[in-house]
Design a protein around this motif. Structure first.
Motif, mmCIF file in Angstrom:
data_model
loop_
_atom_site.group_PDB
_atom_site.id
_atom_site.type_symbol
_atom_site.label_atom_id
_atom_site.label_comp_id
_atom_site.label_asym_id
_atom_site.label_seq_id
_atom_site.Cartn_x
_atom_site.Cartn_y
_atom_site.Cartn_z
ATOM 1 N N ASP A 20 -3.226 0.902 -6.949
ATOM 2 C CA ASP A 20 -1.912 1.550 -6.964
ATOM 3 C C ASP A 20 -1.870 2.655 -8.011
ATOM 4 O OD1 ASP A 20 -1.039 -0.120 -4.969
ATOM 5 O OD2 ASP A 20 -0.086 -1.555 -6.318
ATOM 6 N N GLU A 21 -2.556 2.424 -9.126
ATOM 7 C CA GLU A 21 -2.603 3.440 -10.179
ATOM 8 C C GLU A 21 -3.348 4.679 -9.689
ATOM 9 O OE1 GLU A 21 -4.190 4.009 -14.793
ATOM 10 O OE2 GLU A 21 -4.372 2.068 -13.775
ATOM 11 N N ALA A 22 -4.470 4.460 -8.962
ATOM 12 C CA ALA A 22 -5.231 5.589 -8.434
ATOM 13 C C ALA A 22 -4.403 6.378 -7.422
ATOM 14 C CB ALA A 22 -6.521 5.099 -7.793
ATOM 15 N N ALA A 23 -3.550 5.671 -6.681
ATOM 16 C CA ALA A 23 -2.740 6.330 -5.658
ATOM 17 C C ALA A 23 -1.784 7.350 -6.249
ATOM 18 C CB ALA A 23 -1.966 5.284 -4.859
ATOM 19 N N SER A 24 -1.460 7.201 -7.528
ATOM 20 C CA SER A 24 -0.538 8.130 -8.177
ATOM 21 C C SER A 24 -1.238 9.385 -8.709
ATOM 22 C CB SER A 24 0.186 7.433 -9.336
ATOM 23 O OG SER A 24 -0.739 7.055 -10.348
ATOM 24 N N SER A 25 -2.564 9.404 -8.597
ATOM 25 C CA SER A 25 -3.343 10.526 -9.118
ATOM 26 C C SER A 25 -3.806 11.424 -7.971
ATOM 27 C CB SER A 25 -4.564 10.002 -9.886
ATOM 28 O OG SER A 25 -5.501 11.032 -10.119
ATOM 29 N N ALA A 26 -3.517 12.708 -8.068
ATOM 30 C CA ALA A 26 -3.933 13.655 -7.026
ATOM 31 C C ALA A 26 -5.453 13.740 -6.939
ATOM 32 C CB ALA A 26 -3.346 15.026 -7.306
ATOM 33 N N SER A 27 -6.139 13.735 -8.086
ATOM 34 C CA SER A 27 -7.600 13.825 -8.072
ATOM 35 C C SER A 27 -8.218 12.569 -7.463
ATOM 36 C CB SER A 27 -8.134 14.037 -9.494
ATOM 37 O OG SER A 27 -7.784 12.952 -10.336
ATOM 38 N N ALA A 28 -7.627 11.391 -7.731
ATOM 39 C CA ALA A 28 -8.140 10.149 -7.152
ATOM 40 C C ALA A 28 -7.937 10.135 -5.644
ATOM 41 C CB ALA A 28 -7.447 8.945 -7.791
ATOM 42 N N MET A 71 0.846 -1.196 0.000
ATOM 43 C CA MET A 71 0.000 0.000 0.000
ATOM 44 C C MET A 71 0.884 1.249 0.000
ATOM 45 S SD MET A 71 -3.054 1.087 2.643
ATOM 46 C CE MET A 71 -4.148 -0.214 2.039
ATOM 47 N N ASP A 72 0.449 2.280 -0.709
ATOM 48 C CA ASP A 72 1.245 3.494 -0.833
ATOM 49 C C ASP A 72 1.302 4.245 0.500
ATOM 50 O OD1 ASP A 72 -0.932 6.010 -1.126
ATOM 51 O OD2 ASP A 72 -1.699 4.025 -1.694
ATOM 52 N N PRO A 73 2.354 5.034 0.716
ATOM 53 C CA PRO A 73 2.542 5.739 1.992
ATOM 54 C C PRO A 73 1.387 6.667 2.351
ATOM 55 C CG PRO A 73 4.572 5.745 0.722
ATOM 56 C CD PRO A 73 3.511 5.191 -0.182
ATOM 57 N N ASP A 74 0.802 7.341 1.355
ATOM 58 C CA ASP A 74 -0.296 8.272 1.631
ATOM 59 C C ASP A 74 -1.502 7.533 2.201
ATOM 60 O OD1 ASP A 74 -1.417 11.064 1.251
ATOM 61 O OD2 ASP A 74 -2.872 9.890 0.115
ATOM 62 N N SER A 75 -1.817 6.362 1.631
ATOM 63 C CA SER A 75 -2.946 5.574 2.120
ATOM 64 C C SER A 75 -2.681 5.052 3.523
ATOM 65 C CB SER A 75 -3.228 4.395 1.177
ATOM 66 O OG SER A 75 -3.614 4.856 -0.094
ATOM 67 N N LYS A 76 -1.449 4.613 3.766
ATOM 68 C CA LYS A 76 -1.087 4.134 5.094
ATOM 69 C C LYS A 76 -1.250 5.237 6.135
ATOM 70 C CE LYS A 76 2.218 0.546 3.712
ATOM 71 N NZ LYS A 76 3.646 0.123 3.748
ATOM 72 N N ALA A 77 -0.835 6.435 5.774
ATOM 73 C CA ALA A 77 -0.957 7.568 6.700
ATOM 74 C C ALA A 77 -2.425 7.898 6.960
ATOM 75 C CB ALA A 77 -0.234 8.778 6.127
ATOM 76 N N LEU A 78 -3.239 7.809 5.908
ATOM 77 C CA LEU A 78 -4.661 8.096 6.054
ATOM 78 C C LEU A 78 -5.324 7.068 6.962
ATOM 79 C CD1 LEU A 78 -7.172 9.707 5.336
ATOM 80 C CD2 LEU A 78 -7.331 8.388 3.201
ATOM 81 N N ILE A 79 -4.995 5.796 6.779
ATOM 82 C CA ILE A 79 -5.560 4.737 7.624
ATOM 83 C C ILE A 79 -5.167 4.955 9.082
ATOM 84 C CG2 ILE A 79 -5.409 2.264 8.156
ATOM 85 C CD1 ILE A 79 -5.268 1.771 5.126
ATOM 86 N N LYS A 80 -3.920 5.299 9.313
ATOM 87 C CA LYS A 80 -3.472 5.564 10.687
ATOM 88 C C LYS A 80 -4.255 6.717 11.298
ATOM 89 C CE LYS A 80 0.573 6.556 13.555
ATOM 90 N NZ LYS A 80 -0.128 7.608 14.317
ATOM 91 N N GLU A 81 -4.497 7.748 10.502
ATOM 92 C CA GLU A 81 -5.248 8.903 10.983
ATOM 93 C C GLU A 81 -6.665 8.495 11.396
ATOM 94 O OE1 GLU A 81 -6.310 13.439 9.404
ATOM 95 O OE2 GLU A 81 -5.261 12.010 8.115
ATOM 96 N N LEU A 82 -7.299 7.641 10.584
ATOM 97 C CA LEU A 82 -8.651 7.175 10.883
ATOM 98 C C LEU A 82 -8.663 6.294 12.138
ATOM 99 C CD1 LEU A 82 -9.800 6.346 7.252
ATOM 100 C CD2 LEU A 82 -10.614 8.236 8.665
ATOM 101 N N LYS A 83 -7.652 5.441 12.266
ATOM 102 C CA LYS A 83 -7.566 4.595 13.462
ATOM 103 C C LYS A 83 -7.354 5.433 14.714
ATOM 104 C CE LYS A 83 -5.813 0.296 11.431
ATOM 105 N NZ LYS A 83 -4.673 -0.662 11.415
ATOM 106 N N ASP A 84 -6.509 6.441 14.599
ATOM 107 C CA ASP A 84 -6.233 7.312 15.745
ATOM 108 C C ASP A 84 -7.488 8.048 16.191
ATOM 109 O OD1 ASP A 84 -3.596 6.526 15.728
ATOM 110 O OD2 ASP A 84 -2.856 8.324 14.720
ATOM 111 N N ALA A 85 -8.422 8.240 15.256
ATOM 112 C CA ALA A 85 -9.682 8.912 15.601
ATOM 113 C C ALA A 85 -10.676 7.967 16.263
ATOM 114 C CB ALA A 85 -10.311 9.511 14.344
#
Length: 329
Positions: free
Chosen positions: A32-40, A1-15
Motif C-alpha cells: 500500500d505504501e508503494a502504491a502511493s509512490s509514482a516511481s514505484a 488494493m488501491d484503485p490504480d492496481s485494480k485498474a491495471l489488473i483488469k487491463e491485463l485480464k482484458d488482454a
C-alpha cells in the motif's frame, strides 16, 4: 488494493492473461505504501512488462501490447485460441529467455540426428526414458521446465520451444502422472528444435493434445523424429501374439520386451496403443508399468532447479521463475 492496481489488473485480464499469471508476475515488494509512490507505480509496470513479455509503454497509458506475438508460430491453433495467442507467446518467450540466461551455452541442438542423440543417451542408460531425455537436453545447454503457471485461463499449451540466437529452451505444459506421455511430448519438441523448425529468435507453440496423423508436415517430421529417438525407428513395427489383451497383460509384455530393445516400457505400451488404435488399454497399462502414480512435473522441475545457474539472475527474476516452476518457497 488501491484503485490504480485494480485498474491495471483488469487491463491485463482484458488482454487475455490469467489470474494465475498475473499473481505470479506481481512483485512481492508491492505494498500500500508503494502504491502511493509514482516511481514505484512506474517500476511495477516495468516489472510486469519484463515478466510477461509486454511492451513497457503499453502499461503506461496505452492498451496492453505483447512483445513477441509476431515472432511465434502456433501448431493446431483453433479460432478460439487465436484470440489469446499474444499472451501465450510473450509469456513463454519471456520465461524461455530467463532460462537461457541461467543456462550455460554448450552447442546448438539443431541438426543433431535422432539416432545420434538416442545412442548418446543409451551410452549411460539402459533405455531412452524421460530422465534420459531431460538430462541430454541440459547436457546440450537446452533448459527444460514444466510450467506451473499458465498465461491463459485455459491451459491450452502442450509445449513450447523458444529459440534465441541459435539456442533453445523447452517449456512443457501437459500434465501427467506417468513419465511416458511427457517423454513423447518432449521427444516431439526436441524434434522441432533439431530439425530447424523454430527459426532464429522465434518461438513454436504446440496447442492441444498430441496426436499422430497430423496433416502438418513439420508435425509429421517431429513425430517421426520423436519415435526414432524413443524407439530406434521412425516407424516402429510392433506385433503381438494375441489379438486381445488386458492392460496388465500389455504392461507385463512391455516390461519384458522393452528394456532389451532400449525402449522404456511405458513408451512401448503407448506405441502399441498407437499401432493398434487402442489408447484405452495402452493408457491403462501405464498403471501396471510404473510402481507409483505421481505428478511428473515435480521431477522435471527438481532437475531444472539443480541445473540452473541462479546466480546469473536478479532476485526479481529468481522469484518469478521460481513461481513459474511451482516453488512456493
Amino acid at each position: 488494493m488501491d484503485p490504480d492496481s485494480k485498474a491495471l489488473i483488469k487491463e491485463l485480464k482484458d488482454a487475455g492473461l490469467s489470474d494465475q499469471a498475473i499473481r505470479a508476475a506481481w512483485p512481492s515488494w508491492w505494498s500500500d505504501e508503494a502504491a502511493s509512490s509514482a516511481s514505484a507505480r512506474t517500476e511495477l509496470r516495468f516489472a510486469l512488462s519484463r515478466r510477461l513479455g509486454l511492451e513497457p509503454q503499453s502499461l503506461l497509458g496505452a492498451r496492453v501490447e505483447f512483445v513477441w506475438q509476431d515472432d511465434t508460430r502456433f501448431k493446431n491453433l483453433t479460432a478460439g485460441d487465436a484470440v489469446q495467442r499474444g499472451a501465450l507467446a510473450s509469456f513463454g518467450n519471456a520465461v524461455g529467455r530467463l532460462l537461457l540466461r541461467a543456462t550455460p551455452r554448450v552447442r546448438s541442438m539443431e541438426a543433431i540426428g535422432a539416432i545420434t542423440l538416442r545412442n548418446a543417451i543409451l551410452s549411460g542408460r539402459s533405455v531412452v526414458d524421460l530422465v534420459g531425455l531431460i538430462s541430454a537436453c541440459w547436457g546440450l545447454g537446452v533448459p527444460v521446465i514444466h510450467l506451473r503457471v499458465f498465461p491463459l485461463r485455459i491451459k491450452a499449451m502442450r509445449a513450447m520451444v523458444v529459440e534465441v540466437e541459435g539456442r533453445h529452451a523447452i517449456l512443457l505444459g501437459r500434465d501427467a502422472f506417468y513419465p511416458a506421455p511427457i517423454a513423447f511430448t518432449l521427444a516431439h519438441e526436441i524434434g522441432h528444435a533439431a530439425l530447424g523448425h523454430i527459426g532464429n529468435n522465434k518461438t513454436l507453440v504446440d496447442i492441444g493434445d498430441s496426436s499422430f496423423g497430423s496433416e502438418d508436415q513439420e508435425e509429421q517430421e517431429a513425430d517421426r523424429y520423436g519415435l526414432e529417438l524413443l524407439t530406434g525407428s521412425a516407424e516402429p513395427v510392433i506385433t503381438t501374439n494375441i489379438d486381445n489383451f488386458s492392460a496388465r497383460g500389455l504392461a507385463e509384455a512391455c516390461l519384458e520386451a522393452g528394456p532389451s530393445r532400449g525402449i522404456e516400457p511405458g513408451t512401448l505400451a503407448l506405441c502399441t496403443g498407437y499401432v493398434r488404435d487402442d489408447w484405452v488399454v495402452a493408457n491403462a497399462a501405464l498403471r501396471h508399468v510404473y510402481s507409483e502414480r505421481k505428478p511428473v512435473w515435480q521431477e522435471i522441475n527438481a532437475m531444472a532447479a539443480g541445473e540452473l545457474n541462479w546466480g546469473n539472475l536478479s532476485d526479481e527474476s529468481i522469484e518469478y521463475l521460481g513461481s513459474v516452476m511451482g516453488n512456493d518457497g
